[in-house]
Design a protein around this motif. Structure first.
Motif, short mmCIF file in Angstrom:
data_model
loop_
_atom_site.label_atom_id
_atom_site.label_comp_id
_atom_site.label_asym_id
_atom_site.label_seq_id
_atom_site.Cartn_x
_atom_site.Cartn_y
_atom_site.Cartn_z
N PHE A 21 69.84 56.01 74.08
CA PHE A 21 69.31 54.69 73.47
C PHE A 21 68.11 54.52 74.88
O PHE A 21 67.67 53.86 74.59
N ILE A 22 68.74 54.45 75.94
CA ILE A 22 67.27 53.95 77.51
C ILE A 22 66.58 55.16 77.12
O ILE A 22 65.62 54.69 76.94
N ASN A 23 66.37 56.68 76.07
CA ASN A 23 65.29 57.20 76.69
C ASN A 23 64.21 56.94 75.32
O ASN A 23 63.36 56.63 75.69
N ILE A 304 56.92 62.87 80.82
CA ILE A 304 58.43 62.29 81.46
C ILE A 304 58.09 60.62 81.82
O ILE A 304 57.01 60.53 82.71
N LYS A 305 58.26 59.72 80.77
CA LYS A 305 58.56 58.41 81.55
C LYS A 305 60.07 58.21 82.12
O LYS A 305 60.15 57.06 82.33
N TYR A 306 60.69 59.18 81.82
CA TYR A 306 62.30 58.55 82.10
C TYR A 306 63.16 59.85 82.41
O TYR A 306 63.45 60.63 81.55
N ASP A 307 62.96 60.10 83.43
CA ASP A 307 63.97 61.06 83.84
C ASP A 307 65.18 61.21 84.14
O ASP A 307 65.59 62.24 83.08
N SER A 314 65.54 65.02 78.70
CA SER A 314 66.51 64.40 76.92
C SER A 314 65.06 64.08 76.75
O SER A 314 64.78 63.35 75.42
N TYR A 315 64.15 62.98 77.31
CA TYR A 315 63.25 62.40 76.68
C TYR A 315 61.53 63.10 76.42
O TYR A 315 61.47 63.42 75.53
N LEU A 316 61.81 64.78 77.12
CA LEU A 316 61.12 65.67 76.01
C LEU A 316 61.49 65.62 74.68
O LEU A 316 60.96 66.02 73.69
N GLU A 317 63.44 66.09 74.44
CA GLU A 317 63.42 66.34 73.69
C GLU A 317 63.63 65.19 72.40
O GLU A 317 63.30 66.16 71.41
N HIS A 318 63.28 64.36 72.59
CA HIS A 318 63.16 62.99 71.99
C HIS A 318 61.45 63.12 71.66
O HIS A 318 61.46 62.95 70.08
N THR A 319 60.67 63.75 72.32
CA THR A 319 59.45 62.92 71.89
C THR A 319 59.20 64.99 70.56
O THR A 319 58.66 64.81 69.64
#
Length: 369
Positions: A21-23, A304-307, A314-319
Motif C-alpha cells: 500500500f505504501i509503495n 527509488i522513491k521509497y526504501d 518493492s518499489y522497483l518491482e511495482h514500477t
C-alpha cells in the motif's frame, strides 16, 4: 479519478499488504490508486483504513477476496495473504469473469502441485498478467551483480554462494508462519528468493538438491494450540544445475550480530562478483588482475522513491509490473509464473532432503518443466 488510472485492490493487508500500500502511494503521480482492500482480520482492516486516510485515498473494505473481485472496482490485485491461502485465491482470480492482473507475494504456492495448477489455469487466460513477488532481483546491489553476470564479466558461472544471516521470523497474524503446513517450510517461505537468484545467475534449471537443517534455537519455547513450531531456523543447501553450475545457501536465522543480512558470491571461470545487503556494496574482480584488481562499487538506484522493508526493491518491482500492465499484453511480467514455480520446487526439494537425508531430484518433486 482519471480515466487512465490503474486501480489496485490489495488482498491481505497485514504487514506486507500494508507495505505494498505504501509503495503504491509513492507511485500516485504515475496514475496509480488503491481503491479496495480485502482481509477478514479486523485489526488489519483498521490499519489499512488508517493508511488510506493518511494518503487521502478513499477505499472500500471487504472481508473476503471474492467480494473484492465481484465489486468490479479493480484492474489489478495484490495477493499478500498467508502462504497457504495463495492457491485458492489465485484460482478464484484467474477463473473470475472479469480479468484482474495479479502481483502475488512469494512463494507462489506452498506445494509444487498447487503451483502447477495455477500455471496451467493462467495459460488459459491470456488477458491476465501474473507476476510473482520475488523482489530481491531488484535490490540495487543484487541488480548490479545480475547486470555484471549477464554482461559476461565473470565468464561462465560455475558457483553461486548465498549467505543469509538474519533475525528470526517476525510475528504474523494468528502466528500462521510458525508451522510448515502453512508456510511450505522455511526453505520455501523465505528461501525461494535465493533459489530464484541462483537459477538466474546460473542461467540454467536445477537438477537435484541436497540439504541439512534443523530447529536449533528459535521458537522452541513457543506453544500455539498445544503445538510447538516446526519451522527450521538454519540450513545448508546445495543445488546442482543442468549446465554443471552449483549453488549453495547458508541460512541462519539467529544471527542478529551480522553486518550484512545477505552476502552473495558468483564465481565464473574468469572472475568473481559479490553483493552485500544492506551495505549496498558490489565487489568485482578477475583472475587475471588478482586481489589488487578488485573494484568496489556503491550500488544505488535513483529511481527509488521509497526504501521500505526491502531496500527499495518493492518499489522497483511495482514500477516494472505497472509498465507490463500498461503495455496491454506487449510486455511480459519481469518475474513470471515459471520463475515462481521453479523457486518453490527447489525449496520443496530442500525440505524433503532434510527429511529424508539424501539428494532429491527436481523430477521427484516437479516432473517435466
Amino acid at each position: 479519478m482519471a480515466d487512465n488510472t490503474v486501480r489496485y485492490g490489495i488482498i491481505g493487508v497485514g504487514m506486507m499488504g500494508r507495505e505494498h500500500f505504501i509503495n503504491l502511494s509513492h507511485l500516485r503521480s504515475e496514475g496509480v490508486a488503491v481503491v479496495a482492500v480485502a482481509d477478514p482480520h479486523l485489526p488489519s482492516q483498521r490499519l489499512a483504513q488508517d493508511l488510506a486516510k493518511s494518503f487521502d485515498w478513499p477505499i472500500q473494505v471487504f472481508s473476503g477476496h471474492r467480494e473484492l473481485l465481484d465489486s468490479g472496482l479493480c484492474d489489478v490485485v495484490i495477493v499478500s495473504t498467508p502462504n497457504m491461502t495463495h492457491y485458492k485465491i489465485l484460482m478464484d482470480i484467474i477463473n473470475h469473469p472479469k480479468p484482474h492482473h495479479v502481483l502475488v507475494e512469494k512463494p507462489l504456492c506452498t506445494t509444487v502441485a498447487d503451483c502447477k495448477e495455477v500455471v496451467d489455469a493462467a495459460r488459459k487466460r491470456p488477458d491476465i498478467l501474473v507476476q510473482v513477488g520475488l523482489e530481491y532481483r531488484y535490490m540495487p546491489p543484487v541488480a548490479k551483480l545480475i547486470e555484471i553476470v549477464k554482461g559476461g564479466t565473470l565468464g561462465q558461472v560455475k558457483m553461486v554462494a548465498i549467505r543469509e544471516h538474519r533475525f528470526p521470523f517476525l510475528v504474523k497474524v494468528d502466528n500462521w508462519n510458525r508451522f510448515n503446513v502453512n508456510t511450505g517450510g522455511t526453505l520455501v517461505e523465505k528461501c525461494c528468493h535465493f533459489f530464484d537468484l541462483m537459477r538466474l545467475f546460473a542461467g540454467a534449471n536445477p537438477v537435484r538438491v541436497m540439504a541439512s537443517g534443523a530447529v536449533d534455537v528459535n521458537h522452541k519455547d513457543e506453544l500455539y494450540d498445544g503445538k510447538v513450531p516446526d519451522i527450521i531456523d538454519n540450513a545448508y543447501v546445495i543445488v546442482e544445475f543442468e549446465n554443471g553450475s552449483r549453488g549453495m545457501l547458508d541460512l541462519c536465522m539467529f544471527a542478529e550480530g551480522s553486518k550484512n543480512e545477505q552476502e552473495i558470491s558468483v564465481v565464473g571461470d574468469i572472475g568473481k562478483g559479490e553483493a552485500f545487503v544492506p551495505e549496498s556494496i558490489v565487489r568485482v574482480g578477475s583472475r587475471e588482475a588478482g586481489r589488487d584488481g578488485v573494484q568496489t562499487i556503491k550500488a544505488k538506484d535513483d529511481r527509488i522513491k521509497y526504501d521500505g522493508l526491502h531496500h527499495g526493491s518493492s518499489y522497483l518491482e511495482h514500477t516494472h509490473f505497472l509498465a507490463a500492465v500498461r503495455a496491454k499484453g506487449l510486455q511480459a511480467p519481469a518475474v513470471d509464473l515459471q520463475d515462481g514455480l521453479v523457486s518453490v520446487a527447489i525449496g520443496v526439494a530442500a525440505q524433503l532432503s532434510i527429511e529424508r537425508g539424501r539428494f532429491i531430484t527436481i523430477e521427484e518433486v516437479k516432473g517435466e518443466f
